[in-house]
Write an enzyme that holds these catalytic residues in place. Structure first.
Site, short mmCIF file in Angstrom:
data_model
loop_
_atom_site.label_atom_id
_atom_site.label_comp_id
_atom_site.label_asym_id
_atom_site.label_seq_id
_atom_site.Cartn_x
_atom_site.Cartn_y
_atom_site.Cartn_z
N GLY A 1 0.80 -1.22 0.00
CA GLY A 1 0.00 0.00 0.00
C GLY A 1 0.83 1.27 0.00
O GLY A 1 0.31 2.36 -0.03
N CYS A 2 2.16 1.12 0.04
CA CYS A 2 3.01 2.30 -0.02
C CYS A 2 3.55 2.45 -1.45
O CYS A 2 3.92 1.47 -2.06
CB CYS A 2 4.21 2.16 0.91
SG CYS A 2 3.76 1.99 2.63
N GLN A 3 3.64 3.70 -1.94
CA GLN A 3 4.26 3.92 -3.24
C GLN A 3 5.78 3.76 -3.10
O GLN A 3 6.45 3.23 -3.97
CB GLN A 3 3.93 5.32 -3.76
CG GLN A 3 4.34 5.52 -5.21
CD GLN A 3 3.98 6.91 -5.70
OE1 GLN A 3 2.92 7.41 -5.42
NE2 GLN A 3 4.87 7.53 -6.43
#
Ligand SMILES: Cc1ncc(COP(=O)(O)O)c(C=O)c1O
Lengths: 404, 137
Positions: free
Chosen positions: B51-53
């Site tokens: 869910g993190c870029q």
């Protein structure tokens, strides 16, 4: 008009973020809207709400006239042979899905080949992959040269008897380099292969004459040329529009419907099933007018672009991708040594500078460039040299904050 | 060691020292730069937070009934955010962590000021810390 007067037409240019003036450099993602576009939308919503092409009453006639007038205006804007070559869609993505589905259904089968350039946006990749999956067609990637340009000779090597279409953007939303579409069309046509152009970025800055380019398809989104969101155009040559089956079924796209057999309306209507975006499509008219008016700002735009190009190229910490000196749109994508693109974007945001970070919907291109993402500043003619200077100054500060 | 409530209040106080968002971010960046070193060998996919870029690795260890977190990321603001969470939650018991509502993150207003991808990332960080605590209870 002077740039100051033009800027007054775009209310968002005077807003602030975090108490600072907004410097909007995310124009390649979506452009700001001028008052004329909003006034057009408001007029239609307030006074001309009525469905088109069906009822006989006065307001419906007016609504139809507004909608069809937009088709004429777009045809003129692209120098299309006729307004019948213009199909309204919800945007570039929708246009390309239409082409992939309809052209695909008529002309592409198992083992056929679809050539796609390496610089494409996901919306010019995924619809073709879905088609390939359905039909058993094969995708061939037209790689960029080492200088990140598309070379016609590399393309020619990919073309063969099974090639059914070549898909390429007029300019990449990452690199901003203008593709020699005319030359590519001539080359492909010698092999009897049609060319599908993603014009989402090209239409914003280049004068497009579809007859001169001789492309078979040209798609773009209204929201990137200052029109209301949810509008789009698919231009196609008549020979394809005649042969392509409709892509979605419904009202307005038919000639006659019985339980046994339905016949379709002529193009472009056979591709416009259901109620189209009747309040927004006519905003393309004032939007195109604004775009053409802003061409008078060419000198200022060129000064802004060359200032930014210079500043980015002369900074040793920065790697600019697509740093062509020839025809390049004011789209600047770059990486900064030792600083993550999203950190930079977050810090710049707090300074009032809006720009894009990440893969920019072009993951295959990111893989080619061997980066996880980039930072992108994209300019419109309403951006001033002062804004450009402020951006460069803030970028320098942000880099220092993050790396020292 | 201070209590969980004290640690949270300290973060709220630190954040409120700055009026400008730019300064709050500068503070996060400094926190990120000061994050304790992370063993490179621990940068494995099972420790990656989804869910993190930007990429973020989070490791949890239990010692004497308490949970200790270490982390790393390729983006410094992500490191700053996780450093903030580690500062508050590392060294607490699983019960303390599992019973907490993490609302101080809302109080400092950080969530509203992140990009949607970072906000997702923050939610995933919190979720992961909670999961560790629940598993160890
Ligand atoms: C080159 C290119 N193609 C396609 C698209 C997709 O446009 P839309 O999202 O308006 O359909 C974009 C927009 O980002 C683009 O830049």
């Amino acid at each position: 008009m002077e740039i100051k007067e033009i800027r007054n037409e775009f209310p968002q240019l005077s807003r602030t973020v975090y108490g600072k003036p907004l410097v909007y450099l995310d124009n390649a993602a979506t452009a700001l809207k001028p008052r004329s576009v909003m006034a057009c939308y408001e007029h239609l919503a307030a006074e001309v709400s009525s469905n088109i092409h069906r009822s006989v009453h006065r307001v419906s006639n007016e609504a139809t006239a507004e909608f069809e007038n937009a088709r004429k205006r777009v045809a003129e804007f692209l120098n299309a042979p006729s307004e019948r070559n213009i199909v309204f869609t919800s945007g570039t993505t929708d246009s390309i899905n239409l082409i992939a589905s309809s052209y695909g259904q008529a002309f592409i089968g198992r083992g056929d080949e679809i050539v796609i350039s390496e610089q494409e946006h996901h919306s010019d990749i995924v619809p073709w992959q879905m088609l390939a999956e359905r039909t058993g067609a094969v995708i061939k990637v037209w790689k960029l040269e080492d200088d990140l340009r598309l070379g016609p000779s590399s393309l020619e090597k990919l073309l063969g008897p099974k090639t059914k279409i070549v898909c390429v953007s007029h300019a990449s939303n990452v690199l901003g380099i203008v593709t020699p579409i005319k030359e590519i069309c001539a080359l492909c046509h010698r092999h009897n292969i049609p060319v599908c152009v993603d014009g989402a970025q090209g239409i914003v800055h280049c004068k497009v004459d579809v007859q001169d380019l001789d492309c078979d398809f040209y798609s773009f989104s209204g929201h990137k040329i200052y029109a209301a969101t949810g509008t789009g155009v698919m231009y196609a040559k008549a020979k394809w529009l005649e042969q392509m089956p409709p892509y979605r079924g419904g009202g307005e796209m038919i000639a006659d419907v019985t339980w046994e057999r339905t016949t379709y309306a002529d193009y472009p209507f056979k591709f416009e099933a259901g109620t189209p975006n009747i309040t927004s499509v006519p905003t393309l008219v004032p939007a195109i007018e604004m775009l053409e008016q802003m061409r008078s700002l060419e000198e200022s735009s060129a000064a802004v672009a060359s200032y930014v190009l210079d500043a980015l190229q002369s900074d040793k910490r920065i790697t600019l991708y697509g740093d062509s000196s020839s025809e390049k749109l004011p789209i600047f994508s770059f990486a900064v040594k030792g600083a993550h693109q999203e950190d930079l974007a977050l810090v710049l945001d707090k300074m009032g500078v809006a720009l894009r970070s990440g893969e920019m919907c072009a993951a295959p291109l990111m893989h080619r460039l061997r980066v996880t993402g980039l930072l992108r500043a994209s300019f419109a003619p309403y951006n001033t040299i002062e804004e450009a200077r402020y951006f460069v100054e803030c970028l320098g500060k942000a880099i220092e904050m993050l790396t020292i | 060691m201070n209590t969980l409530e004290e640690a949270k209040q300290a973060v709220i106080d630190d954040f409120s020292l700055y009026d400008e968002w730019l300064d709050k971010y500068e503070y996060l960046i400094e926190l990120g730069k000061g994050l304790e070193p992370f063993d490179q060998a621990d940068k494995t996919d099972d420790k990656l937070i989804k869910g993190c870029q930007s990429r973020l690795w989070l490791k949890c260890e239990k010692k004497d009934g308490r949970l200790y977190f270490t982390a790393d990321s390729d983006a410094i603001i992500t490191k700053g955010i996780i450093s903030l969470l580690i500062g508050v939650y590392s060294g607490r018991t699983p019960e303390e962590i599992a019973g907490d509502d993490f609302s101080f993150i809302v109080t400092i207003g950080l969530k509203d000021n992140l990009s949607p991808t970072r906000a997702n990332g923050l939610a995933s960080m919190i979720e992961t810390i909670k999961c560790f605590a629940q598993d160890e209870r």
